[in-house]
Design a protein around this motif. Structure first.
Motif, short mmCIF file in Angstrom:
data_model
loop_
_atom_site.label_atom_id
_atom_site.label_comp_id
_atom_site.label_asym_id
_atom_site.label_seq_id
_atom_site.Cartn_x
_atom_site.Cartn_y
_atom_site.Cartn_z
N MET A 83 28.06 -36.25 -23.06
CA MET A 83 29.27 -36.52 -22.30
C MET A 83 30.44 -36.70 -23.27
SD MET A 83 31.15 -39.54 -20.45
CE MET A 83 30.22 -40.79 -21.19
N LYS A 84 31.55 -36.09 -22.93
CA LYS A 84 32.78 -36.23 -23.72
C LYS A 84 33.83 -36.92 -22.87
CE LYS A 84 31.89 -32.94 -27.05
NZ LYS A 84 31.39 -33.37 -28.27
N GLU A 85 34.65 -37.71 -23.52
CA GLU A 85 35.74 -38.38 -22.82
C GLU A 85 37.07 -37.93 -23.43
OE1 GLU A 85 33.84 -42.53 -21.23
OE2 GLU A 85 35.02 -42.60 -23.05
N LEU A 86 38.01 -37.63 -22.56
CA LEU A 86 39.34 -37.23 -23.00
C LEU A 86 40.37 -38.14 -22.34
CD1 LEU A 86 38.98 -33.36 -22.51
CD2 LEU A 86 38.76 -34.63 -24.64
N ARG A 87 41.30 -38.64 -23.13
CA ARG A 87 42.39 -39.48 -22.60
C ARG A 87 43.60 -38.58 -22.41
NH1 ARG A 87 42.24 -44.43 -20.50
NH2 ARG A 87 40.71 -44.98 -22.06
N ILE A 88 44.23 -38.66 -21.26
CA ILE A 88 45.39 -37.83 -20.95
C ILE A 88 46.61 -38.40 -21.67
CG2 ILE A 88 46.84 -36.86 -19.13
CD1 ILE A 88 43.86 -35.93 -19.15
N GLU A 89 47.28 -37.56 -22.44
CA GLU A 89 48.47 -37.96 -23.19
C GLU A 89 49.73 -37.60 -22.40
OE1 GLU A 89 48.23 -39.70 -25.96
OE2 GLU A 89 46.06 -39.55 -25.95
N LYS A 90 50.87 -38.02 -22.91
CA LYS A 90 52.15 -37.80 -22.23
C LYS A 90 52.43 -36.32 -21.97
CE LYS A 90 56.12 -38.18 -24.40
NZ LYS A 90 57.31 -38.67 -25.09
#
Length: 70
Positions: free
Chosen positions: A1-8
């Protein structure tokens, strides 16, 4: 599983379009299927493909490693 944080820069983008940008090796049809069967989660919950992303959202991808660049 990969996690990505949404940036501006990606805020306001549709989930399916962001997924195509973030995981370019994943075919579009398979991305749609993964969204539908909730292998792509937004903030811990399933989401529709046309959901708009917000800065700080957490995207969890339960996708095989073969689709990610090494």
């Amino acid at each position: 599983m990969k996690e990505l944080r949404i940036e501006k820069n990606d805020a306001g983008m549709r989930l399916d379009r962001y997924l195509a940008k973030a995981v370019p090796l994943l075919p579009a049809s398979l991305a749609q299927k993964y969204i539908r069967i909730k292998r792509v989660k937004l903030n811990g919950k399933g989401a529709k493909r046309d959901t708009r992303l917000a800065k700080g959202d957490l995207l969890q991808l339960y996708i095989n490693d073969e689709f990610f660049d090494t």
